[in-house]
Design a protein around this motif. Structure first.
Motif, PDB file in Angstrom:
ATOM      1  N   LYS A  95      25.539  12.553  22.377  1.00 37.03           N
ATOM      2  CA  LYS A  95      24.571  13.481  21.777  1.00 37.03           C
ATOM      3  C   LYS A  95      25.079  14.907  21.934  1.00 37.03           C
ATOM      4  O   LYS A  95      25.354  15.356  23.043  1.00 37.03           O
ATOM      5  CB  LYS A  95      23.210  13.351  22.448  1.00 37.03           C
ATOM      6  N   ASP A  96      25.174  15.610  20.823  1.00 38.72           N
ATOM      7  CA  ASP A  96      25.582  17.018  20.843  1.00 38.72           C
ATOM      8  C   ASP A  96      24.339  17.889  20.988  1.00 38.72           C
ATOM      9  O   ASP A  96      23.617  18.115  20.023  1.00 38.72           O
ATOM     10  CB  ASP A  96      26.318  17.377  19.547  1.00 38.72           C
ATOM     11  N   TYR A  97      24.117  18.377  22.193  1.00 35.47           N
ATOM     12  CA  TYR A  97      22.923  19.169  22.455  1.00 35.47           C
ATOM     13  C   TYR A  97      22.905  20.480  21.674  1.00 35.47           C
ATOM     14  O   TYR A  97      21.855  21.032  21.404  1.00 35.47           O
ATOM     15  CB  TYR A  97      22.814  19.461  23.953  1.00 35.47           C
ATOM     16  N   TYR A  98      24.068  21.001  21.332  1.00 34.92           N
ATOM     17  CA  TYR A  98      24.098  22.297  20.638  1.00 34.92           C
ATOM     18  C   TYR A  98      23.331  22.240  19.326  1.00 34.92           C
ATOM     19  O   TYR A  98      22.726  23.229  18.913  1.00 34.92           O
ATOM     20  CB  TYR A  98      25.530  22.794  20.435  1.00 34.92           C
ATOM     21  N   LEU A  99      23.317  21.093  18.677  1.00 36.02           N
ATOM     22  CA  LEU A  99      22.591  20.980  17.406  1.00 36.02           C
ATOM     23  C   LEU A  99      21.085  21.121  17.626  1.00 36.02           C
ATOM     24  O   LEU A  99      20.399  21.820  16.875  1.00 36.02           O
ATOM     25  CB  LEU A  99      22.920  19.656  16.716  1.00 36.02           C
ATOM     26  N   TYR A 100      20.581  20.477  18.656  1.00 39.56           N
ATOM     27  CA  TYR A 100      19.160  20.584  18.983  1.00 39.56           C
ATOM     28  C   TYR A 100      18.823  22.011  19.413  1.00 39.56           C
ATOM     29  O   TYR A 100      17.849  22.602  18.943  1.00 39.56           O
ATOM     30  CB  TYR A 100      18.800  19.589  20.089  1.00 39.56           C
ATOM     31  N   ASP A 101      19.655  22.566  20.280  1.00 38.54           N
ATOM     32  CA  ASP A 101      19.406  23.921  20.767  1.00 38.54           C
ATOM     33  C   ASP A 101      19.454  24.945  19.635  1.00 38.54           C
ATOM     34  O   ASP A 101      18.657  25.884  19.592  1.00 38.54           O
ATOM     35  CB  ASP A 101      20.408  24.277  21.871  1.00 38.54           C
ATOM     36  N   CYS A 102      20.372  24.764  18.707  1.00 37.94           N
ATOM     37  CA  CYS A 102      20.437  25.667  17.548  1.00 37.94           C
ATOM     38  C   CYS A 102      19.203  25.505  16.670  1.00 37.94           C
ATOM     39  O   CYS A 102      18.678  26.485  16.128  1.00 37.94           O
ATOM     40  CB  CYS A 102      21.711  25.407  16.747  1.00 37.94           C
ATOM     41  N   GLY A 103      18.726  24.284  16.531  1.00 39.48           N
ATOM     42  CA  GLY A 103      17.508  24.039  15.750  1.00 39.48           C
ATOM     43  C   GLY A 103      16.310  24.755  16.353  1.00 39.48           C
ATOM     44  O   GLY A 103      15.497  25.353  15.637  1.00 39.48           O
ATOM     45  N   LEU A 104      16.194  24.706  17.680  1.00 43.16           N
ATOM     46  CA  LEU A 104      15.094  25.409  18.342  1.00 43.16           C
ATOM     47  C   LEU A 104      15.188  26.911  18.103  1.00 43.16           C
ATOM     48  O   LEU A 104      14.189  27.581  17.823  1.00 43.16           O
ATOM     49  CB  LEU A 104      15.136  25.131  19.851  1.00 43.16           C
ATOM     50  N   SER A 105      16.382  27.438  18.212  1.00 46.35           N
ATOM     51  CA  SER A 105      16.592  28.863  18.018  1.00 46.35           C
ATOM     52  C   SER A 105      16.233  29.291  16.589  1.00 46.35           C
ATOM     53  O   SER A 105      15.547  30.291  16.373  1.00 46.35           O
ATOM     54  CB  SER A 105      18.050  29.210  18.342  1.00 46.35           C
ATOM     55  N   MET A 106      16.698  28.509  15.620  1.00 49.98           N
ATOM     56  CA  MET A 106      16.396  28.842  14.220  1.00 49.98           C
ATOM     57  C   MET A 106      14.901  28.711  13.932  1.00 49.98           C
ATOM     58  O   MET A 106      14.328  29.534  13.227  1.00 49.98           O
ATOM     59  CB  MET A 106      17.210  27.952  13.275  1.00 49.98           C
ATOM     60  N   MET A 107      14.258  27.695  14.507  1.00 54.31           N
ATOM     61  CA  MET A 107      12.826  27.539  14.269  1.00 54.31           C
ATOM     62  C   MET A 107      12.041  28.711  14.845  1.00 54.31           C
ATOM     63  O   MET A 107      11.089  29.187  14.228  1.00 54.31           O
ATOM     64  CB  MET A 107      12.344  26.211  14.865  1.00 54.31           C
ATOM     65  N   SER A 108      12.451  29.214  16.007  1.00 56.37           N
ATOM     66  CA  SER A 108      11.785  30.394  16.569  1.00 56.37           C
ATOM     67  C   SER A 108      11.924  31.584  15.620  1.00 56.37           C
ATOM     68  O   SER A 108      10.965  32.326  15.379  1.00 56.37           O
ATOM     69  CB  SER A 108      12.395  30.753  17.929  1.00 56.37           C
ATOM     70  N   LEU A 109      13.109  31.755  15.074  1.00 57.92           N
ATOM     71  CA  LEU A 109      13.363  32.837  14.117  1.00 57.92           C
ATOM     72  C   LEU A 109      12.501  32.652  12.869  1.00 57.92           C
ATOM     73  O   LEU A 109      11.901  33.608  12.363  1.00 57.92           O
ATOM     74  CB  LEU A 109      14.844  32.871  13.762  1.00 57.92           C
ATOM     75  N   ILE A 110      12.408  31.431  12.377  1.00 58.21           N
ATOM     76  CA  ILE A 110      11.642  31.146  11.154  1.00 58.21           C
ATOM     77  C   ILE A 110      10.164  31.471  11.343  1.00 58.21           C
ATOM     78  O   ILE A 110       9.544  32.106  10.488  1.00 58.21           O
ATOM     79  CB  ILE A 110      11.836  29.678  10.736  1.00 58.21           C
ATOM     80  N   TYR A 111       9.586  31.057  12.475  1.00 55.40           N
ATOM     81  CA  TYR A 111       8.168  31.351  12.697  1.00 55.40           C
ATOM     82  C   TYR A 111       7.933  32.843  12.907  1.00 55.40           C
ATOM     83  O   TYR A 111       6.914  33.379  12.471  1.00 55.40           O
ATOM     84  CB  TYR A 111       7.612  30.536  13.865  1.00 55.40           C
TER      85      TYR A 111
END
Length: 191
Positions: A95-111
């Motif tokens: 499992k590549d955690y960076y993908l999940y972590d990047c998703g969280l970061s982008m979602m914070s930006l989106i909201y």
């Protein structure tokens, strides 16, 4: 669960691309990236990095490396190219955690953007090699996602077209919770 309990930014978020010509200020960009920066990540490794593309000539070059279905991005006030070096984060059990972590970061930006009246639309349809060359991104980085951002157009024609597109593409539809959530075991029902 009542929909009234949702934050307005979650309830009202949509992928609108009928943007006005209004630009995004440097201060606003900084606020958006502060929201992204504060997202959680595995062991606080914070793998997400960003390239902002807001100058028209660079945006045009970037848009030439997008899949043909993403040409709407040319009308964005700006594009965010999110990148990460996979070795900057954990990899466990394949499992590549960076993908999940990047998703969280982008979602914070989106909201955060949504709360400021800015709409976003994300895409993964692009030529990564070309995009890296255009933006000077080192080989070790992967481009995770690209997001277009802008202020929605208030033109009646543009708003009507967006409404038609919203209905035609069924953007408002979401699976029922029973389809998504199991309780206590796979396929388990709630009480």
């Amino acid at each position: 669960m009542s929909i009234i309990q949702l934050l307005p930014e979650i309830e009202e978020r949509s992928s609108i691309t009928n943007w006005s010509s209004k630009s995004i200020s440097e201060e606003t960009w900084e606020i958006l990236f502060e929201a992204a920066r504060r997202a959680p990540s595995s062991w606080n490794r914070q793998p997400a990095r960003y390239v902002v593309v807001s100058e028209e000539n660079v945006k045009k070059s970037v848009c030439n490396a997008l899949h043909r279905t993403n040409k709407w991005a040319e009308k964005a006030a700006g594009l965010i190219v999110q990148v990460a070096d996979p070795v900057d984060d954990d990899r466990l059990d394949g499992k590549d955690y960076y993908l999940y972590d990047c998703g969280l970061s982008m979602m914070s930006l989106i909201y955060q953007a949504q709360s400021m009246g800015i709409t976003t639309r994300q895409m993964i349809g692009f030529d990564e090699k070309d995009m890296k060359q255009i933006l000077g991104i080192p080989d070790r980085y992967r481009i995770v996602v690209i997001a277009g951002l802008g202020y929605p157009s208030e033109s009646p024609v543009s708003m009507k077209l967006a409404q038609i597109k919203h209905v035609m593409t069924e953007q408002h539809k979401r699976y029922r919770l029973e389809h998504l959530v199991s309780w206590q075991k796979w396929g388990g029902k709630s009480k």
